[in-house]
Design an enzyme around this catalytic site. Structure first.
Site, PDB file in Angstrom:
ATOM      1  N   ARG A 260       2.811   7.648   5.839  1.00 27.32           N
ATOM      2  CA  ARG A 260       1.733   7.502   6.818  1.00 27.32           C
ATOM      3  C   ARG A 260       2.317   7.445   8.221  1.00 27.32           C
ATOM      4  O   ARG A 260       3.320   6.774   8.466  1.00 27.32           O
ATOM      5  CB  ARG A 260       0.911   6.234   6.534  1.00 27.32           C
ATOM      6  CG  ARG A 260       0.212   6.287   5.185  1.00 27.32           C
ATOM      7  CD  ARG A 260      -0.678   5.099   4.933  1.00 27.32           C
ATOM      8  NE  ARG A 260      -1.223   5.154   3.570  1.00 27.32           N
ATOM      9  CZ  ARG A 260      -1.993   4.227   3.020  1.00 27.32           C
ATOM     10  NH1 ARG A 260      -2.326   3.153   3.722  1.00 27.32           N
ATOM     11  NH2 ARG A 260      -2.426   4.352   1.788  1.00 27.32           N
ATOM     12  N   ARG A 275       4.097  -2.623   7.541  1.00 30.96           N
ATOM     13  CA  ARG A 275       3.532  -1.350   7.999  1.00 30.96           C
ATOM     14  C   ARG A 275       4.663  -0.358   8.221  1.00 30.96           C
ATOM     15  O   ARG A 275       5.272  -0.299   9.284  1.00 30.96           O
ATOM     16  CB  ARG A 275       2.731  -1.571   9.290  1.00 30.96           C
ATOM     17  CG  ARG A 275       1.725  -0.469   9.592  1.00 30.96           C
ATOM     18  CD  ARG A 275       0.955  -0.770  10.870  1.00 30.96           C
ATOM     19  NE  ARG A 275       0.149  -1.972  10.761  1.00 30.96           N
ATOM     20  CZ  ARG A 275      -1.091  -2.005  10.289  1.00 30.96           C
ATOM     21  NH1 ARG A 275      -1.669  -0.894   9.875  1.00 30.96           N
ATOM     22  NH2 ARG A 275      -1.763  -3.149  10.234  1.00 30.96           N
ATOM     23  N   GLU A 347      -3.709  -8.168   3.481  1.00 29.08           N
ATOM     24  CA  GLU A 347      -4.130  -7.182   2.479  1.00 29.08           C
ATOM     25  C   GLU A 347      -2.943  -6.673   1.664  1.00 29.08           C
ATOM     26  O   GLU A 347      -1.895  -6.329   2.215  1.00 29.08           O
ATOM     27  CB  GLU A 347      -4.813  -5.998   3.169  1.00 29.08           C
ATOM     28  CG  GLU A 347      -5.251  -4.903   2.208  1.00 29.08           C
ATOM     29  CD  GLU A 347      -5.529  -3.577   2.883  1.00 29.08           C
ATOM     30  OE1 GLU A 347      -5.445  -2.545   2.177  1.00 29.08           O
ATOM     31  OE2 GLU A 347      -5.786  -3.558   4.101  1.00 29.08           O
ATOM     32  N   SER A 350      -6.482  -2.457  -2.015  1.00 32.60           N
ATOM     33  CA  SER A 350      -7.852  -2.087  -1.679  1.00 32.60           C
ATOM     34  C   SER A 350      -8.390  -1.255  -2.829  1.00 32.60           C
ATOM     35  O   SER A 350      -7.799  -0.234  -3.198  1.00 32.60           O
ATOM     36  CB  SER A 350      -7.875  -1.280  -0.376  1.00 32.60           C
ATOM     37  OG  SER A 350      -9.191  -1.071   0.079  1.00 32.60           O
ATOM     38  N   ARG A 389       4.592  -4.537   0.010  1.00 39.35           N
ATOM     39  CA  ARG A 389       3.877  -5.752   0.388  1.00 39.35           C
ATOM     40  C   ARG A 389       3.976  -6.812  -0.712  1.00 39.35           C
ATOM     41  O   ARG A 389       3.979  -8.012  -0.421  1.00 39.35           O
ATOM     42  CB  ARG A 389       2.415  -5.432   0.710  1.00 39.35           C
ATOM     43  CG  ARG A 389       2.268  -4.580   1.956  1.00 39.35           C
ATOM     44  CD  ARG A 389       0.850  -4.512   2.472  1.00 39.35           C
ATOM     45  NE  ARG A 389       0.782  -3.716   3.698  1.00 39.35           N
ATOM     46  CZ  ARG A 389      -0.226  -3.735   4.558  1.00 39.35           C
ATOM     47  NH1 ARG A 389      -1.282  -4.506   4.322  1.00 39.35           N
ATOM     48  NH2 ARG A 389      -0.202  -2.987   5.630  1.00 39.35           N
TER      49      ARG A 389
END
Length: 424
Positions: A260, A275, A347, A350, A389
């Site tokens: 990403r 991130r 988070e 999801s 994460r």
């Protein structure tokens, strides 16, 4: 992508769904484009019918010796041949204008999704585990540096938002991915897949990263895209297919690198693993019928929660509001894990039910029992979990005062029976 038939029959409901997303009404403009597209189609169909009828009459007139009548019809056919390309181009243009608008609008939320502007309006629906006190807890990058978490070397080689995992911490990261895959395949019946990580435009359009989110992706020089999540590769396994009803739901899982660009993330989580441009993630994808999808969503979310509970990681389940939900989703649960080093929940998964929104873009269908008509499948996707994460959460929740990190019991078989990792 939205169903134009639904918009024709329910324009007010469609606009209300967009309104819940904070968007202005669109049905009037869409129906005007739809009228243009249908008129263009009618014009082409009329010309083709006229040409075909005239061609048949020409033969009949020639058989009767009516050359003058035949020549007149031949002139009409030639005129149609001359005019037809422009009419066909007008049809293509009208179809594209309609399709572009339908593809640019997000999915409509289901009734139980709370209305809201951003993450502050999400609703907590479940909490598990006792959070470790934040006082005295260190963040993962401080814990991990002596254990093999190497950002400096990655900065020199690749730039910001990359990392080397070395030694014990690399093995712990691998153990997490293997544990997740084993759990999802053996306990929850997902089929393990090793998918491509380079895909074509059609695949990324199918899961709705294109065209709206192109800047969030990496593109190769030959026009392929690096997947931002295995959702892209796994969901597109069923594109352009009519699926056997008795085989649904289909459940796929994969552990892949994900890529990403983190466009718009300047200044956010600049330190650590939260991130990254490249990261590992275990993804779950389900392909279901309309009747199955709500239950499948709960099941999928439960599978992700089981990973967290097995690792002893406190978390909460959040029902996302309309303003925080992803583009393709009609309902989303986020799982947020407790990070004592940060003193807050972040988070880690999801899980979204996309309804038939993606399947319509991919032309993935099934035939309901007793029906001659096909129906768009429902697609769901969820992180099960983001490996990096989860590594952060393990480091922070299982840290010890001496600098070592206890290995959660569920991971010890994957770590050769070791009970902790210690600084080299």
């Amino acid at each position: 992508m939205h169903d134009i038939k639904f918009i024709r029959e329910n324009p007010s409901a469609f606009d209300a769904g967009l309104g819940a997303r904070g968007l202005a009404p669109q049905s009037s403009d869409i129906l005007a484009l739809d009228a243009d597209a249908r008129a263009a189609q009618t014009a082409v169909d009329t010309m083709l019918a006229t040409r075909n009828a005239a061609s048949k009459q020409i033969g009949a007139l020639m058989g009767k010796g009516d050359r003058e009548g035949a020549d007149k019809l031949k002139a009409e056919v030639e005129a149609i041949k001359t005019e037809l390309p422009a009419k066909e181009e007008a049809k293509r243009s009208a179809d594209k204008a309609l399709a572009d608008v339908l593809a640019s609008l997000p999915n409509l939320p289901v009734a139980e999704v709370p209305q809201g502007a951003d993450e502050n309006d999400n609703a907590e629906v479940k909490r598990w585990g006792e959070p470790r006190p934040a006082e005295g807890a260190r963040e993962h990058f401080d814990i991990g540096a002596p254990l093999g978490l190497d950002f400096e070397s990655a900065q020199a080689v690749s730039g910001a938002r990359f990392v080397y995992l070395r030694g014990a911490i690399a093995r712990l990261n691998r153990a997490l991915g293997q544990f997740m895959l084993d759990t999802h395949t053996l306990k929850y019946g997902y089929e393990e897949v090793a998918p491509p990580v380079l895909v074509r435009d059609e695949a990324v359009f199918g899961t709705a990263q294109l065209p709206k989110f192109a800047e969030d992706l990496f593109k190769t020089t030959d026009g392929r895209w690096l997947i931002p999540t295995a959702e892209v590769s796994l969901t597109n396994l069923v594109r352009e297919q009519i699926l056997d009803l008795d085989k649904l739901p289909l459940r796929f899982t994969a552990l892949t690198p994900c890529f990403r660009s983190e466009a718009g993330a300047a200044g956010k989580d600049t330190r650590g693993l939260i991130r990254q441009h490249q990261f590992d993630k275990v993804e779950m994808v389900s392909i279901t019928t309309a009747e199955q999808s709500a239950d499948e969503h709960e099941r999928m979310t439960g599978a992700a929660e089981h990973i967290l509970e097995s690792l002893g990681l406190p978390y909460r389940r959040m029902l996302l509001c309309t303003g925080d939900m992803g583009f393709s989703a009609q309902k989303t649960y986020d799982l947020e894990v407790w990070l004592p080093g940060q003193g807050k929940y972040r988070e880690i998964s999801s899980c979204s039910n996309c309804g038939d929104f993606q399947a319509r873009r991919m032309n993935a269908r099934y035939r309901p029992e007793g029906s001659k008509q096909t129906r768009n499948a429902h697609t769901l996707n969820g992180s099960g979990l983001a490996v990096g994460r989860t590594l952060v959460a393990v480091l922070e929740n299982w840290q010890r005062a001496d600098g070592s990190v206890e290995i959660p019991p569920a991971l010890r078989p994957y770590m050769g029976g070791a009970e902790a990792i210690t600084p080299a």
